[in-house]
Scaffold this active site. Structure first.
Site, PDB file in Angstrom:
ATOM      1  N   TYR A 178       0.831  -1.210   0.000  1.00 31.18           N
ATOM      2  CA  TYR A 178       0.000   0.000   0.000  1.00 31.18           C
ATOM      3  C   TYR A 178       0.865   1.259   0.000  1.00 31.18           C
ATOM      4  O   TYR A 178       0.522   2.271  -0.613  1.00 31.18           O
ATOM      5  CB  TYR A 178      -0.992  -0.011   1.185  1.00 31.18           C
ATOM      6  CG  TYR A 178      -2.208  -0.840   0.853  1.00 31.18           C
ATOM      7  CD1 TYR A 178      -3.241  -0.311   0.089  1.00 31.18           C
ATOM      8  CD2 TYR A 178      -2.297  -2.173   1.249  1.00 31.18           C
ATOM      9  CE1 TYR A 178      -4.344  -1.082  -0.272  1.00 31.18           C
ATOM     10  CE2 TYR A 178      -3.396  -2.948   0.908  1.00 31.18           C
ATOM     11  CZ  TYR A 178      -4.409  -2.396   0.141  1.00 31.18           C
ATOM     12  OH  TYR A 178      -5.493  -3.158  -0.226  1.00 31.18           O
TER      13      TYR A 178
ATOM     14  N   ARG B 195       1.968   1.932  -3.438  1.00 37.84           N
ATOM     15  CA  ARG B 195       0.892   2.572  -4.208  1.00 37.84           C
ATOM     16  C   ARG B 195       0.739   4.033  -3.802  1.00 37.84           C
ATOM     17  O   ARG B 195       0.508   4.906  -4.639  1.00 37.84           O
ATOM     18  CB  ARG B 195      -0.431   1.838  -3.975  1.00 37.84           C
ATOM     19  CG  ARG B 195      -0.488   0.525  -4.731  1.00 37.84           C
ATOM     20  CD  ARG B 195      -1.778  -0.192  -4.476  1.00 37.84           C
ATOM     21  NE  ARG B 195      -2.950   0.522  -4.984  1.00 37.84           N
ATOM     22  CZ  ARG B 195      -4.197   0.140  -4.748  1.00 37.84           C
ATOM     23  NH1 ARG B 195      -4.446  -0.927  -4.033  1.00 37.84           N
ATOM     24  NH2 ARG B 195      -5.218   0.832  -5.236  1.00 37.84           N
TER      25      ARG B 195
ATOM     26  N   ASN C 254     -12.785   4.588  -6.103  1.00 38.92           N
ATOM     27  CA  ASN C 254     -11.342   4.828  -6.058  1.00 38.92           C
ATOM     28  C   ASN C 254     -10.893   5.254  -4.668  1.00 38.92           C
ATOM     29  O   ASN C 254     -11.618   5.935  -3.949  1.00 38.92           O
ATOM     30  CB  ASN C 254     -10.955   5.891  -7.085  1.00 38.92           C
ATOM     31  CG  ASN C 254     -11.290   5.449  -8.495  1.00 38.92           C
ATOM     32  OD1 ASN C 254     -11.561   4.267  -8.710  1.00 38.92           O
ATOM     33  ND2 ASN C 254     -11.294   6.362  -9.442  1.00 38.92           N
TER      34      ASN C 254
ATOM     35  N   HIS D 183     -14.889   2.580  -1.194  1.00 38.16           N
ATOM     36  CA  HIS D 183     -13.853   1.610  -0.842  1.00 38.16           C
ATOM     37  C   HIS D 183     -12.763   2.201   0.050  1.00 38.16           C
ATOM     38  O   HIS D 183     -11.687   1.620   0.180  1.00 38.16           O
ATOM     39  CB  HIS D 183     -13.241   1.011  -2.123  1.00 38.16           C
ATOM     40  CG  HIS D 183     -14.215   0.166  -2.895  1.00 38.16           C
ATOM     41  ND1 HIS D 183     -14.028  -0.215  -4.205  1.00 38.16           N
ATOM     42  CD2 HIS D 183     -15.400  -0.377  -2.520  1.00 38.16           C
ATOM     43  CE1 HIS D 183     -15.060  -0.946  -4.604  1.00 38.16           C
ATOM     44  NE2 HIS D 183     -15.901  -1.052  -3.599  1.00 38.16           N
TER      45      HIS D 183
ATOM     46  N   CYS E  15      -3.820   2.957  20.933  1.00 37.56           N
ATOM     47  CA  CYS E  15      -3.764   1.764  21.791  1.00 37.56           C
ATOM     48  C   CYS E  15      -2.517   0.959  21.412  1.00 37.56           C
ATOM     49  O   CYS E  15      -1.679   1.434  20.653  1.00 37.56           O
ATOM     50  CB  CYS E  15      -5.046   0.921  21.663  1.00 37.56           C
ATOM     51  SG  CYS E  15      -5.174  -0.035  20.140  1.00 37.56           S
TER      52      CYS E  15
ATOM     53  N   THR F 107     -15.482   2.410 -14.999  1.00 37.67           N
ATOM     54  CA  THR F 107     -15.547   1.223 -14.127  1.00 37.67           C
ATOM     55  C   THR F 107     -15.962   0.015 -14.948  1.00 37.67           C
ATOM     56  O   THR F 107     -16.820   0.127 -15.837  1.00 37.67           O
ATOM     57  CB  THR F 107     -16.502   1.426 -12.923  1.00 37.67           C
ATOM     58  OG1 THR F 107     -16.598   0.180 -12.215  1.00 37.67           O
ATOM     59  CG2 THR F 107     -17.880   1.909 -13.317  1.00 37.67           C
ATOM     60  N   SER F 108     -15.341  -1.131 -14.631  1.00 36.82           N
ATOM     61  CA  SER F 108     -15.687  -2.359 -15.354  1.00 36.82           C
ATOM     62  C   SER F 108     -17.060  -2.856 -14.922  1.00 36.82           C
ATOM     63  O   SER F 108     -17.584  -3.805 -15.488  1.00 36.82           O
ATOM     64  CB  SER F 108     -14.629  -3.434 -15.110  1.00 36.82           C
ATOM     65  OG  SER F 108     -14.516  -3.698 -13.730  1.00 36.82           O
TER      66      SER F 108
ATOM     67  N   ASN G 158     -16.639   4.931 -20.974  1.00 34.10           N
ATOM     68  CA  ASN G 158     -15.635   3.883 -20.738  1.00 34.10           C
ATOM     69  C   ASN G 158     -14.870   3.644 -22.029  1.00 34.10           C
ATOM     70  O   ASN G 158     -15.418   3.817 -23.118  1.00 34.10           O
ATOM     71  CB  ASN G 158     -16.334   2.578 -20.291  1.00 34.10           C
ATOM     72  CG  ASN G 158     -15.366   1.604 -19.633  1.00 34.10           C
ATOM     73  OD1 ASN G 158     -14.352   1.239 -20.220  1.00 34.10           O
ATOM     74  ND2 ASN G 158     -15.680   1.203 -18.419  1.00 34.10           N
TER      75      ASN G 158
ATOM     76  N   GLU H 158     -14.199   0.900 -23.227  1.00 33.40           N
ATOM     77  CA  GLU H 158     -14.763  -0.232 -23.962  1.00 33.40           C
ATOM     78  C   GLU H 158     -16.148  -0.589 -23.419  1.00 33.40           C
ATOM     79  O   GLU H 158     -16.494  -0.170 -22.308  1.00 33.40           O
ATOM     80  CB  GLU H 158     -13.828  -1.435 -23.852  1.00 33.40           C
ATOM     81  CG  GLU H 158     -13.464  -1.768 -22.433  1.00 33.40           C
ATOM     82  CD  GLU H 158     -12.314  -2.768 -22.354  1.00 33.40           C
ATOM     83  OE1 GLU H 158     -12.374  -3.633 -21.481  1.00 33.40           O
ATOM     84  OE2 GLU H 158     -11.377  -2.674 -23.175  1.00 33.40           O
TER      85      GLU H 158
END
Ligand code: OAD
Length: 256
Positions: free
Chosen positions: A69, A72, A108, A125, A159, A197-198, A222, A224
């Protein structure tokens, strides 16, 4: 090449939308240089999803998952919003400026919509720039703008546990408040743009169908065709960083 009449018809819908909604996926950030998940160069082609994007994978090796992460996050620190992000932020200003409502729902976690100036954002997300306690000792989010991090995994400041990325992993529930608001926005929308988005990961993929069933128009943008192309009122194929600014220009012409 999209027919000018199609651009005009979609721009007309955008110019008069009273309850505008947008759903975005990784494709909207592709022209900023952020890799998508699926397809030839997607993340999930070379990486083991179960090791990097599940709670089990994190518990087995928190250091490795944090390193991924952080890598990224390091990539993201180098990139900027593209004309697609900017066009959406401009559309929001136009819509809210005339007293109508606007919400952007995104899958995203890159924070680029916010950087481009979008205001009403529902992050389904999570967000890579935040972390939270693994044990859930409190509801606080820790903003972690620095990359690389000084240690992996970072300790929880509240904590004796560690922090985990504030992202939704496979098999995890979405934040109930965020998903409920997204359902409400989708059901009420008279126009939803679905960008990059797919349309494969639920519940996000189901949102445009909620809009459509409730009588709202759905426009897909998109590279495609996807499953959604069959249901969408308009399916515009090409780069969102080119199509969205083109649409915005027409909307501006229409509203004067
Ligand atoms: P995907 O990688 O599944 O799909 C990206 C989509 O963007 C594809 O349909 C591409 O055709 C399209 N695309 C690529 N470049 C584009 C461009 N320049 N302009 C317009 N479209 C373009 O990404 P998502 O649909 O966002 O979840 O994936 C959904 C979720 O799956 C992600 O949020 C992530 C992933 O697993 C989690 O990590 C929880």
């Amino acid at each position: 090449m999209i027919a000018p009449e199609t651009i005009m018809r979609v721009a007309e819908l955008m110019a008069k939308a009273e309850r505008a909604a947008v759903l975005t996926g990784a494709g909207v950030s592709a022209e900023s240089g952020v890799p998508t998940f699926r397809g030839k160069h997607g993340f999930w082609k070379d990486e083991d999803v179960m090791k990097l994007a599940t709670l089990q994978g994190f518990l087995a090796d928190p250091k490795k998952v944090w390193e991924w992460y952080d890598w990224r996050r390091g990539q993201l620190a180098e990139v900027e919003p593209n004309p697609g992000h900017h066009a959406l932020a401009q559309w929001e200003r136009m819509v809210t400026g005339r007293g109508a409502s606007y919400s952007l729902i995104t899958q995203n976690i890159d924070g680029l919509h916010e950087l481009a100036g979008s205001k009403t954002i529902l992050e389904l997300h999570g967000n890579l720039w935040y972390a939270r306690c693994l044990k859930g000792c409190c509801a606080e989010l820790k903003h972690i703008p620095d990359t690389p991090l000084p240690e992996y995994p970072p300790p929880c400041p509240w904590c004796d546990s560690i922090l985990r990325p504030h992202v939704v992993w496979f098999g995890e529930q979405l934040d109930p408040t965020v998903i409920e608001e997204s359902f409400n926005v989708s059901g009420a929308a008279d126009l939803m743009l679905v960008v990059g988005t797919s349309a494969q990961v639920y519940p996000a993929a189901g949102l445009p169908y909620i809009t459509s069933r409730a009588g709202g128009k759905v426009v897909e943008i998109n590279l495609e065709p996807t499953e959604l192309s069959y249901t969408a009122d308009f399916a515009l194929h090409g780069k969102s960083g080119e199509i969205l600014p083109q649409l915005l220009e027409k909307v501006r012409e229409l509203v004067g």
